[in-house]
Write a protein that holds these residues in place. Structure first.
Motif, PDB file in Angstrom:
ATOM      1  N   ALA A  19       0.836  -1.206   0.000  1.00  0.00           N
ATOM      2  CA  ALA A  19       0.000   0.000   0.000  1.00  0.00           C
ATOM      3  C   ALA A  19       0.869   1.254   0.000  1.00  0.00           C
ATOM      4  CB  ALA A  19      -0.942  -0.005   1.198  1.00  0.00           C
ATOM      5  N   PHE A  20       1.952   1.216   0.768  1.00  0.00           N
ATOM      6  CA  PHE A  20       2.892   2.333   0.816  1.00  0.00           C
ATOM      7  C   PHE A  20       3.456   2.609  -0.576  1.00  0.00           C
ATOM      8  CE2 PHE A  20       7.309   3.794   2.143  1.00  0.00           C
ATOM      9  CZ  PHE A  20       6.920   5.062   2.528  1.00  0.00           C
ATOM     10  N   ALA A  21       3.878   1.566  -1.265  1.00  0.00           N
ATOM     11  CA  ALA A  21       4.436   1.710  -2.615  1.00  0.00           C
ATOM     12  C   ALA A  21       3.388   2.252  -3.585  1.00  0.00           C
ATOM     13  CB  ALA A  21       4.971   0.360  -3.107  1.00  0.00           C
ATOM     14  N   ARG A  28       3.847  10.147  -7.322  1.00  0.00           N
ATOM     15  CA  ARG A  28       4.943  10.350  -8.288  1.00  0.00           C
ATOM     16  C   ARG A  28       4.384  10.531  -9.698  1.00  0.00           C
ATOM     17  NH1 ARG A  28       7.389  11.508 -11.940  1.00  0.00           N
ATOM     18  NH2 ARG A  28       9.159  10.494 -12.902  1.00  0.00           N
ATOM     19  N   ALA A  29       3.324   9.806 -10.035  1.00  0.00           N
ATOM     20  CA  ALA A  29       2.750   9.861 -11.385  1.00  0.00           C
ATOM     21  C   ALA A  29       2.181  11.239 -11.729  1.00  0.00           C
ATOM     22  CB  ALA A  29       1.664   8.795 -11.528  1.00  0.00           C
ATOM     23  N   VAL A  30       1.739  11.982 -10.731  1.00  0.00           N
ATOM     24  CA  VAL A  30       1.159  13.299 -11.014  1.00  0.00           C
ATOM     25  C   VAL A  30       2.151  14.438 -10.794  1.00  0.00           C
ATOM     26  CG1 VAL A  30      -1.185  12.536 -10.544  1.00  0.00           C
ATOM     27  CG2 VAL A  30       0.170  13.524  -8.691  1.00  0.00           C
ATOM     28  N   ASP A  31       3.355  14.119 -10.371  1.00  0.00           N
ATOM     29  CA  ASP A  31       4.387  15.136 -10.162  1.00  0.00           C
ATOM     30  C   ASP A  31       5.210  15.248 -11.444  1.00  0.00           C
ATOM     31  OD1 ASP A  31       6.718  16.610  -9.337  1.00  0.00           O
ATOM     32  OD2 ASP A  31       6.245  16.055  -7.274  1.00  0.00           O
ATOM     33  N   PRO A  32       5.271  16.434 -12.039  1.00  0.00           N
ATOM     34  CA  PRO A  32       5.964  16.564 -13.328  1.00  0.00           C
ATOM     35  C   PRO A  32       7.495  16.525 -13.231  1.00  0.00           C
ATOM     36  CG  PRO A  32       5.177  18.708 -12.595  1.00  0.00           C
ATOM     37  CD  PRO A  32       4.670  17.691 -11.606  1.00  0.00           C
ATOM     38  N   LEU A  66       9.194   9.978   3.603  1.00  0.00           N
ATOM     39  CA  LEU A  66       8.313   9.713   2.465  1.00  0.00           C
ATOM     40  C   LEU A  66       6.851   9.930   2.835  1.00  0.00           C
ATOM     41  CD1 LEU A  66      10.234   6.602   1.163  1.00  0.00           C
ATOM     42  CD2 LEU A  66       9.885   8.725  -0.129  1.00  0.00           C
ATOM     43  N   CYS A  67       6.467   9.562   4.044  1.00  0.00           N
ATOM     44  CA  CYS A  67       5.090   9.800   4.492  1.00  0.00           C
ATOM     45  C   CYS A  67       4.807  11.293   4.606  1.00  0.00           C
ATOM     46  CB  CYS A  67       4.814   9.093   5.818  1.00  0.00           C
ATOM     47  SG  CYS A  67       4.536   7.322   5.629  1.00  0.00           S
ATOM     48  N   ARG A  68       5.792  12.063   5.031  1.00  0.00           N
ATOM     49  CA  ARG A  68       5.608  13.519   5.088  1.00  0.00           C
ATOM     50  C   ARG A  68       5.406  14.082   3.689  1.00  0.00           C
ATOM     51  NH1 ARG A  68       9.780  15.454   9.846  1.00  0.00           N
ATOM     52  NH2 ARG A  68       8.481  14.671  11.541  1.00  0.00           N
ATOM     53  N   TRP A  69       6.152  13.551   2.720  1.00  0.00           N
ATOM     54  CA  TRP A  69       5.972  13.989   1.336  1.00  0.00           C
ATOM     55  C   TRP A  69       4.581  13.607   0.837  1.00  0.00           C
ATOM     56  CZ3 TRP A  69       5.999  10.921  -3.359  1.00  0.00           C
ATOM     57  CH2 TRP A  69       6.007  11.685  -4.525  1.00  0.00           C
ATOM     58  N   LEU A  70       4.115  12.425   1.224  1.00  0.00           N
ATOM     59  CA  LEU A  70       2.766  11.991   0.852  1.00  0.00           C
ATOM     60  C   LEU A  70       1.689  12.773   1.604  1.00  0.00           C
ATOM     61  CD1 LEU A  70       3.194   8.098   0.884  1.00  0.00           C
ATOM     62  CD2 LEU A  70       2.805   9.546  -1.142  1.00  0.00           C
ATOM     63  N   ASP A  71       2.084  13.419   2.702  1.00  0.00           N
ATOM     64  CA  ASP A  71       1.165  14.130   3.583  1.00  0.00           C
ATOM     65  C   ASP A  71       0.151  13.171   4.217  1.00  0.00           C
ATOM     66  OD1 ASP A  71       0.363  16.435   4.920  1.00  0.00           O
ATOM     67  OD2 ASP A  71      -1.167  16.912   3.415  1.00  0.00           O
ATOM     68  N   VAL A  72       0.681  12.031   4.673  1.00  0.00           N
ATOM     69  CA  VAL A  72      -0.144  11.046   5.384  1.00  0.00           C
ATOM     70  C   VAL A  72       0.607  10.607   6.641  1.00  0.00           C
ATOM     71  CG1 VAL A  72      -1.254  10.182   3.276  1.00  0.00           C
ATOM     72  CG2 VAL A  72       0.773   9.029   4.139  1.00  0.00           C
ATOM     73  N   PRO A  73      -0.123  10.217   7.684  1.00  0.00           N
ATOM     74  CA  PRO A  73       0.561   9.725   8.881  1.00  0.00           C
ATOM     75  C   PRO A  73       1.195   8.357   8.624  1.00  0.00           C
ATOM     76  CG  PRO A  73      -1.819   9.525   9.134  1.00  0.00           C
ATOM     77  CD  PRO A  73      -1.579  10.238   7.833  1.00  0.00           C
ATOM     78  N   VAL A  74       2.307   8.114   9.270  1.00  0.00           N
ATOM     79  CA  VAL A  74       3.009   6.829   9.134  1.00  0.00           C
ATOM     80  C   VAL A  74       2.086   5.666   9.500  1.00  0.00           C
ATOM     81  CG1 VAL A  74       4.936   5.464  10.037  1.00  0.00           C
ATOM     82  CG2 VAL A  74       5.245   7.877   9.562  1.00  0.00           C
ATOM     83  N   GLU A  75       1.222   5.894  10.485  1.00  0.00           N
ATOM     84  CA  GLU A  75       0.325   4.833  10.964  1.00  0.00           C
ATOM     85  C   GLU A  75      -0.665   4.367   9.902  1.00  0.00           C
ATOM     86  OE1 GLU A  75       1.884   7.205  14.279  1.00  0.00           O
ATOM     87  OE2 GLU A  75       0.758   7.782  12.509  1.00  0.00           O
ATOM     88  N   ARG A  76      -0.815   5.106   8.834  1.00  0.00           N
ATOM     89  CA  ARG A  76      -1.748   4.711   7.768  1.00  0.00           C
ATOM     90  C   ARG A  76      -1.416   3.317   7.220  1.00  0.00           C
ATOM     91  NH1 ARG A  76      -3.709   8.589   3.064  1.00  0.00           N
ATOM     92  NH2 ARG A  76      -4.991   7.152   1.900  1.00  0.00           N
ATOM     93  N   PHE A  77      -0.151   2.956   7.236  1.00  0.00           N
ATOM     94  CA  PHE A  77       0.289   1.687   6.654  1.00  0.00           C
ATOM     95  C   PHE A  77       0.616   0.631   7.702  1.00  0.00           C
ATOM     96  CE2 PHE A  77       1.519   5.283   3.968  1.00  0.00           C
ATOM     97  CZ  PHE A  77       0.696   5.026   2.876  1.00  0.00           C
ATOM     98  N   TYR A  78       0.320   0.938   8.947  1.00  0.00           N
ATOM     99  CA  TYR A  78       0.585   0.018  10.059  1.00  0.00           C
ATOM    100  C   TYR A  78      -0.399  -1.145  10.029  1.00  0.00           C
ATOM    101  CZ  TYR A  78       0.610  -1.616  14.924  1.00  0.00           C
ATOM    102  OH  TYR A  78       0.669  -2.384  16.056  1.00  0.00           O
ATOM    103  N   LEU A  79       0.116  -2.347  10.184  1.00  0.00           N
ATOM    104  CA  LEU A  79      -0.711  -3.554  10.278  1.00  0.00           C
ATOM    105  C   LEU A  79      -0.595  -4.077  11.699  1.00  0.00           C
ATOM    106  CD1 LEU A  79       0.437  -5.281   6.967  1.00  0.00           C
ATOM    107  CD2 LEU A  79      -1.721  -4.099   7.365  1.00  0.00           C
ATOM    108  N   PRO A  80      -1.637  -3.881  12.522  1.00  0.00           N
ATOM    109  CA  PRO A  80      -1.545  -4.355  13.908  1.00  0.00           C
ATOM    110  C   PRO A  80      -1.530  -5.872  13.961  1.00  0.00           C
ATOM    111  CG  PRO A  80      -3.750  -3.554  13.443  1.00  0.00           C
ATOM    112  CD  PRO A  80      -2.912  -3.262  12.224  1.00  0.00           C
ATOM    113  N   PRO A  81      -0.984  -6.427  15.030  1.00  0.00           N
ATOM    114  CA  PRO A  81      -0.977  -7.888  15.153  1.00  0.00           C
ATOM    115  C   PRO A  81      -2.399  -8.412  15.309  1.00  0.00           C
ATOM    116  CG  PRO A  81      -0.177  -6.866  17.167  1.00  0.00           C
ATOM    117  CD  PRO A  81      -0.372  -5.765  16.176  1.00  0.00           C
ATOM    118  N   GLU A  82      -2.633  -9.545  14.697  1.00  0.00           N
ATOM    119  CA  GLU A  82      -3.935 -10.183  14.827  1.00  0.00           C
ATOM    120  C   GLU A  82      -3.951 -10.985  16.117  1.00  0.00           C
ATOM    121  OE1 GLU A  82      -4.714 -12.543  11.377  1.00  0.00           O
ATOM    122  OE2 GLU A  82      -4.730 -10.813  10.053  1.00  0.00           O
ATOM    123  N   LYS A  83      -5.041 -10.914  16.820  1.00  0.00           N
ATOM    124  CA  LYS A  83      -5.198 -11.692  18.047  1.00  0.00           C
ATOM    125  C   LYS A  83      -5.560 -13.123  17.673  1.00  0.00           C
ATOM    126  CE  LYS A  83      -4.985  -8.166  20.930  1.00  0.00           C
ATOM    127  NZ  LYS A  83      -3.702  -7.674  21.093  1.00  0.00           N
TER     128      LYS A  83
END
Length: 103
Positions: A19-21, A28-32, A66-83
């Motif tokens: 998801a991060f990629a 990147r695709a919309v940045d000239p 890279l997350c700052r460049w995306l303007d998203v929190p790092v936690e957006r891509f966090y996968l918590p452990p499954e119980k």
């Protein structure tokens, strides 16, 4: 868990590199500008930027930049452990067997 990348055990926390990629490639695709100019602005090397867009691991500092460049929190891509799920099944050691010594 579709994004599990770093490990194979969903009972451990992880990071969704796919998801991060996708997010990186989308922006990147919309940045000239060229990739080197973008990487310089972010503060990562061109090879780090390329690796991250390819879904490969980069250091935590680079992920944050890279997350700052995306303007998203790092936690957006966090996968918590499954119980682990409660099954109600008994293991061999918890079942009493008549007339036999425990294993």
């Amino acid at each position: 868990m579709t994004g599990l990348q770093n490990g194979s055990n969903p009972s451990y926390a992880d990071y969704d590199l796919r998801a991060f990629a996708r997010e990186l490639r989308g922006k990147r695709a919309v940045d000239p500008r060229g990739m080197r100019d973008i990487a310089d602005e972010i503060g990562v090397t061109l090879s780090d930027f390329s690796r991250a867009m390819g879904g490969q691991m980069v250091s935590v500092g680079k992920v944050i930049a890279l997350c700052r460049w995306l303007d998203v929190p790092v936690e957006r891509f966090y996968l918590p452990p499954e119980k682990p799920k409660e099954t109600g099944c008994f293991t061999r050691t918890s079942v009493k067997h008549e007339g036999r010594a425990p294993p």
